[in-house]
Design a protein around this motif. Structure first.
Motif, mmCIF file in Angstrom:
data_model
loop_
_atom_site.group_PDB
_atom_site.id
_atom_site.type_symbol
_atom_site.label_atom_id
_atom_site.label_comp_id
_atom_site.label_asym_id
_atom_site.label_seq_id
_atom_site.Cartn_x
_atom_site.Cartn_y
_atom_site.Cartn_z
ATOM 1 N N TYR A 93 0.864 -1.180 0.000
ATOM 2 C CA TYR A 93 0.000 0.000 0.000
ATOM 3 C C TYR A 93 0.903 1.234 0.000
ATOM 4 O O TYR A 93 1.754 1.383 0.887
ATOM 5 C CB TYR A 93 -0.911 0.046 1.234
ATOM 6 C CG TYR A 93 -1.594 1.381 1.355
ATOM 7 C CD1 TYR A 93 -2.669 1.700 0.527
ATOM 8 C CD2 TYR A 93 -1.137 2.339 2.246
ATOM 9 C CE1 TYR A 93 -3.276 2.947 0.597
ATOM 10 C CE2 TYR A 93 -1.735 3.586 2.323
ATOM 11 C CZ TYR A 93 -2.799 3.887 1.499
ATOM 12 O OH TYR A 93 -3.390 5.115 1.555
ATOM 13 N N VAL A 94 0.713 2.095 -0.981
ATOM 14 C CA VAL A 94 1.425 3.365 -1.039
ATOM 15 C C VAL A 94 0.367 4.459 -1.152
ATOM 16 O O VAL A 94 -0.395 4.501 -2.128
ATOM 17 C CB VAL A 94 2.396 3.431 -2.235
ATOM 18 C CG1 VAL A 94 3.096 4.789 -2.280
ATOM 19 C CG2 VAL A 94 3.425 2.307 -2.169
ATOM 20 N N SER A 95 0.322 5.334 -0.167
ATOM 21 C CA SER A 95 -0.658 6.415 -0.174
ATOM 22 C C SER A 95 -0.497 7.279 -1.414
ATOM 23 O O SER A 95 0.625 7.583 -1.833
ATOM 24 C CB SER A 95 -0.471 7.282 1.076
ATOM 25 O OG SER A 95 -1.242 8.470 0.968
ATOM 26 N N SER A 96 -1.608 7.712 -1.952
ATOM 27 C CA SER A 96 -1.579 8.618 -3.102
ATOM 28 C C SER A 96 -1.031 9.989 -2.709
ATOM 29 O O SER A 96 -0.708 10.797 -3.575
ATOM 30 C CB SER A 96 -2.980 8.762 -3.703
ATOM 31 O OG SER A 96 -3.856 9.340 -2.751
ATOM 32 N N MET A 97 -0.901 10.228 -1.425
ATOM 33 C CA MET A 97 -0.343 11.498 -0.939
ATOM 34 C C MET A 97 1.151 11.396 -0.647
ATOM 35 O O MET A 97 1.738 12.312 -0.090
ATOM 36 C CB MET A 97 -1.089 11.946 0.315
ATOM 37 C CG MET A 97 -2.530 12.344 0.048
ATOM 38 S SD MET A 97 -3.330 13.023 1.506
ATOM 39 C CE MET A 97 -3.796 11.512 2.348
ATOM 40 N N SER A 98 1.753 10.277 -1.013
ATOM 41 C CA SER A 98 3.192 10.080 -0.813
ATOM 42 C C SER A 98 3.894 9.984 -2.157
ATOM 43 O O SER A 98 3.259 9.739 -3.180
ATOM 44 C CB SER A 98 3.447 8.814 0.003
ATOM 45 O OG SER A 98 3.047 9.009 1.341
ATOM 46 N N ASN A 99 5.213 10.156 -2.136
ATOM 47 C CA ASN A 99 6.023 10.075 -3.347
ATOM 48 C C ASN A 99 7.094 9.016 -3.183
ATOM 49 O O ASN A 99 7.724 8.931 -2.126
ATOM 50 C CB ASN A 99 6.695 11.420 -3.643
ATOM 51 C CG ASN A 99 5.694 12.486 -3.985
ATOM 52 O OD1 ASN A 99 4.859 12.293 -4.846
ATOM 53 N ND2 ASN A 99 5.779 13.609 -3.297
ATOM 54 N N VAL A 100 7.292 8.229 -4.233
ATOM 55 C CA VAL A 100 8.324 7.193 -4.248
ATOM 56 C C VAL A 100 9.301 7.535 -5.363
ATOM 57 O O VAL A 100 8.888 7.704 -6.519
ATOM 58 C CB VAL A 100 7.711 5.793 -4.472
ATOM 59 C CG1 VAL A 100 8.812 4.739 -4.569
ATOM 60 C CG2 VAL A 100 6.739 5.447 -3.343
ATOM 61 N N GLY A 101 10.584 7.627 -5.024
ATOM 62 C CA GLY A 101 11.615 7.991 -5.985
ATOM 63 C C GLY A 101 11.870 6.923 -7.028
ATOM 64 O O GLY A 101 11.608 5.732 -6.811
ATOM 65 N N LYS A 102 12.410 7.356 -8.164
ATOM 66 C CA LYS A 102 12.741 6.451 -9.274
ATOM 67 C C LYS A 102 13.691 5.352 -8.824
ATOM 68 O O LYS A 102 14.621 5.592 -8.060
ATOM 69 C CB LYS A 102 13.411 7.228 -10.398
ATOM 70 C CG LYS A 102 12.457 8.020 -11.228
ATOM 71 C CD LYS A 102 12.307 7.335 -12.537
ATOM 72 C CE LYS A 102 11.531 8.208 -13.493
ATOM 73 N NZ LYS A 102 11.497 7.659 -14.784
ATOM 74 N N GLY A 103 13.433 4.152 -9.311
ATOM 75 C CA GLY A 103 14.317 3.028 -9.060
ATOM 76 C C GLY A 103 14.128 2.345 -7.723
ATOM 77 O O GLY A 103 14.842 1.410 -7.400
ATOM 78 N N SER A 104 13.153 2.781 -6.946
ATOM 79 C CA SER A 104 12.934 2.170 -5.628
ATOM 80 C C SER A 104 12.143 0.869 -5.746
ATOM 81 O O SER A 104 11.457 0.625 -6.738
ATOM 82 C CB SER A 104 12.192 3.139 -4.698
ATOM 83 O OG SER A 104 13.047 4.183 -4.315
ATOM 84 N N TYR A 105 12.258 0.056 -4.698
ATOM 85 C CA TYR A 105 11.494 -1.185 -4.590
ATOM 86 C C TYR A 105 10.654 -1.103 -3.326
ATOM 87 O O TYR A 105 11.180 -0.820 -2.240
ATOM 88 C CB TYR A 105 12.412 -2.399 -4.519
ATOM 89 C CG TYR A 105 11.646 -3.670 -4.189
ATOM 90 C CD1 TYR A 105 10.829 -4.260 -5.144
ATOM 91 C CD2 TYR A 105 11.707 -4.241 -2.932
ATOM 92 C CE1 TYR A 105 10.097 -5.395 -4.849
ATOM 93 C CE2 TYR A 105 10.985 -5.386 -2.628
ATOM 94 C CZ TYR A 105 10.172 -5.955 -3.583
ATOM 95 O OH TYR A 105 9.437 -7.078 -3.288
ATOM 96 N N ILE A 106 9.357 -1.356 -3.464
ATOM 97 C CA ILE A 106 8.430 -1.391 -2.333
ATOM 98 C C ILE A 106 7.902 -2.818 -2.248
ATOM 99 O O ILE A 106 7.233 -3.290 -3.159
ATOM 100 C CB ILE A 106 7.266 -0.386 -2.533
ATOM 101 C CG1 ILE A 106 7.776 1.008 -2.910
ATOM 102 C CG2 ILE A 106 6.384 -0.358 -1.295
ATOM 103 C CD1 ILE A 106 8.670 1.681 -1.894
ATOM 104 N N GLY A 107 8.234 -3.495 -1.151
ATOM 105 C CA GLY A 107 7.992 -4.925 -1.019
ATOM 106 C C GLY A 107 6.592 -5.328 -0.610
ATOM 107 O O GLY A 107 5.730 -4.504 -0.294
ATOM 108 N N ALA A 108 6.398 -6.640 -0.597
ATOM 109 C CA ALA A 108 5.113 -7.247 -0.249
ATOM 110 C C ALA A 108 4.666 -6.818 1.145
ATOM 111 O O ALA A 108 5.481 -6.698 2.067
ATOM 112 C CB ALA A 108 5.226 -8.768 -0.312
ATOM 113 N N MET A 109 3.381 -6.592 1.285
ATOM 114 C CA MET A 109 2.733 -6.271 2.560
ATOM 115 C C MET A 109 3.364 -5.070 3.260
ATOM 116 O O MET A 109 3.383 -4.980 4.482
ATOM 117 C CB MET A 109 2.720 -7.497 3.464
ATOM 118 C CG MET A 109 1.955 -8.659 2.865
ATOM 119 S SD MET A 109 2.005 -10.164 3.836
ATOM 120 C CE MET A 109 3.723 -10.632 3.674
ATOM 121 N N THR A 110 3.854 -4.140 2.461
ATOM 122 C CA THR A 110 4.433 -2.908 2.979
ATOM 123 C C THR A 110 3.363 -1.826 2.969
ATOM 124 O O THR A 110 2.503 -1.814 2.100
ATOM 125 C CB THR A 110 5.626 -2.492 2.088
ATOM 126 O OG1 THR A 110 6.636 -3.474 2.217
ATOM 127 C CG2 THR A 110 6.182 -1.148 2.454
#
Length: 172
Positions: A93-110
């Motif tokens: 789950y990544v909030s639509s109000m947050s930003n994730v930088g290029k090339g990052s990995y967001i894992g399972a059940m995070t």
């Protein structure tokens, strides 16, 4: 489809590959991996060269699936931010109000809650929770099941080991 090459075929590389292969709705297609080890294939995806061979594939995108922050940063800069692909596991789950930088990995059940800034080429690993209003610096690695309390700051290139709890307003 975004034809993507994984750089790294170790443990983290396998986890990243699985995240892509298990998500039928992704627009990412892994076409091969680059690694300096002896491994030749993972789950039907073939090794297409050593790490330095990325220069042969300038028309492709990359995800650097290497846990070592220093090496991941070096390769990210050499390959170029515009050539990096972010991979987010289908159960994250990544909030639509947050930003994730290029090339990052967001894992399972995070979970990454509102108003968070995740830097470039970060690893936010399995089961990690990043509470609201947090900053995770470029090339950082939050290992499995890390809990980052609200309004915390993790500096660039920081490794936070599995199971650690960063209380609210932490600075590491």
């Amino acid at each position: 489809m975004i034809e993507t090459i994984l750089v790294g075929a170790g443990g983290h590389g396998k986890v990243v590959l699985d995240a892509v292969l298990s998500n039928m709705n992704t627009n990412i297609k892994i076409i091969g991996f680059l690694d300096d080890g002896e491994i030749e294939e993972i789950a039907g995806i073939k090794k297409i060269g050593n790490i330095r061979d990325y220069i042969k594939y300038k028309d492709k995108k990359f995800h650097i699936a290497i846990g070592n922050n220093v090496l991941r940063e070096k390769l990210s800069k050499e390959i170029g931010e515009n050539n990096l692909v972010t991979i987010i596991h289908k159960t994250a789950y990544v909030s639509s109000m947050s930003n994730v930088g290029k090339g990052s990995y967001i894992g399972a059940m995070t979970a990454i809650n509102p108003q968070c800034e995740i830097g470039k080429s970060c690893i936010i690993n399995t089961g990690t929770i990043v509470e609201h209003d947090c900053y995770i610096g470029d090339y950082s690695h939050l290992s499995y099941r890390v809990l980052v309390g609200s309004e915390s700051k993790v500096l660039s290139r920081t490794m936070v080991e599995m199971g650690k709890i960063l209380e609210r307003n932490s600075n590491v």
